[in-house]
Design a protein around this motif. Sequence first.
Motif, PDB file in Angstrom:
ATOM      1  N   ARG A 137      -4.713  -9.882  -0.837  1.00  0.00           N
ATOM      2  CA  ARG A 137      -4.315  -9.833  -2.257  1.00  0.00           C
ATOM      3  C   ARG A 137      -2.878 -10.320  -2.440  1.00  0.00           C
ATOM      4  N   VAL A 138      -1.942  -9.846  -1.609  1.00  0.00           N
ATOM      5  CA  VAL A 138      -0.548 -10.295  -1.782  1.00  0.00           C
ATOM      6  C   VAL A 138      -0.413 -11.774  -1.410  1.00  0.00           C
TER       7      VAL A 138
ATOM      8  N   ALA B 157       8.771  -6.498  -0.992  1.00  0.00           N
ATOM      9  CA  ALA B 157       8.226  -6.239   0.345  1.00  0.00           C
ATOM     10  C   ALA B 157       8.348  -7.482   1.221  1.00  0.00           C
ATOM     11  N   ALA B 158       8.066  -8.648   0.648  1.00  0.00           N
ATOM     12  CA  ALA B 158       8.161  -9.893   1.425  1.00  0.00           C
ATOM     13  C   ALA B 158       9.606 -10.150   1.847  1.00  0.00           C
TER      14      ALA B 158
ATOM     15  N   LEU C 199       0.839  -1.209   0.000  1.00  0.00           N
ATOM     16  CA  LEU C 199       0.000   0.000   0.000  1.00  0.00           C
ATOM     17  C   LEU C 199       0.871   1.256   0.000  1.00  0.00           C
ATOM     18  N   ALA C 200       2.073   1.129   0.580  1.00  0.00           N
ATOM     19  CA  ALA C 200       3.002   2.274   0.632  1.00  0.00           C
ATOM     20  C   ALA C 200       3.841   2.385  -0.634  1.00  0.00           C
ATOM     21  N   GLY C 201       3.619   1.486  -1.598  1.00  0.00           N
ATOM     22  CA  GLY C 201       4.269   1.647  -2.895  1.00  0.00           C
ATOM     23  C   GLY C 201       5.321   0.615  -3.266  1.00  0.00           C
TER      24      GLY C 201
ATOM     25  N   GLU D 275      -8.370  -2.148   5.611  1.00  0.00           N
ATOM     26  CA  GLU D 275      -7.652  -1.808   4.375  1.00  0.00           C
ATOM     27  C   GLU D 275      -6.383  -2.669   4.239  1.00  0.00           C
ATOM     28  N   VAL D 276      -5.644  -2.767   5.319  1.00  0.00           N
ATOM     29  CA  VAL D 276      -4.423  -3.596   5.299  1.00  0.00           C
ATOM     30  C   VAL D 276      -4.794  -5.071   5.165  1.00  0.00           C
ATOM     31  N   ALA D 277      -5.908  -5.472   5.793  1.00  0.00           N
ATOM     32  CA  ALA D 277      -6.340  -6.875   5.685  1.00  0.00           C
ATOM     33  C   ALA D 277      -6.615  -7.242   4.227  1.00  0.00           C
TER      34      ALA D 277
END
Length: 206
Positions: free
Chosen positions: A78-79, A53-54, A45-47, A71-73
């Motif tokens: 999705r990821v 990210a993982a 979400l932060a780009g 929102e984070v959930a």
Amino acid sequence: MSFTVAIDGPAAAGKGTISRAVAAHFGFAHLDTGLLYRAVGARVLAGEAPLEAAHALVAEDLDADGLRTPEVAQAASRVAALPDVRSALVDFQRAFAARAGGAVLDGRDIGTVICPDAPAKLFVTASAECRATRRYDELRGNGHDVTRDEVLADVIARDKRDSERATAPLIAAEDAVTIDTSDMSIEEAVAAAVAAILSKDGRPEN
Ligand code: CDP
Ligand code: CDP
């Protein structure tokens, strides 16, 4: 010696509550694997790109209060459908599960993919309505401005995505004990979980 308790189930079923209580009861360590995916989702979400990210996750990412939002959930869910992202998180989870003294891991694929040989597997579930009400109360209690309908929609959308994805879908392992907490208090659910684990062989003595 190690002893792994695998706890899977849909959103807001009570996995974390039961896992923490079981870990305290037996003196085991606890890993909420949903936080791994939430932390990746927050970075996306932060780009950031999902796989980077993982790989970039650090311990401090995992206890941020900001990870508990709908929102984070959704970003997490999705990821979590990306096979590369899931692969990047496997070794950490398996190492945690193998730690001496016992470990409880809760998530979606612990008993099926991460620890298929876990001696104790629980599938914790409850009706969607019940789970939405509990999560709504929890979020409102923590000051989040959400409606119950939004929370129900989040729970249903994530359950659908998590259950229908090709890689590591949400499903009870064949040898899991199912605990439906819809009509149980937290105390009753924890007692059912402890009883199920006590029925398994090989626990470390505490
Ligand atoms: O980890 P998971 O998302 O499966 O659920 P949780 O965070 O443990 O539980 C969601 C909410 O339901 C928490 O506020 C718990 O206190 C509550 N809960 C409950 O009311 N009754 C239960 N039998 C289990 C959890
Ligand atoms: O607490 P709640 O059950 O609402 O969600 P969570 O356990 O924090 O998981 C957030 C999202 O991460 C889920 O909707 C799944 O998409 C994903 N997840 C997963 O795919 N595999 C896991 N072992 C744990 C979580």
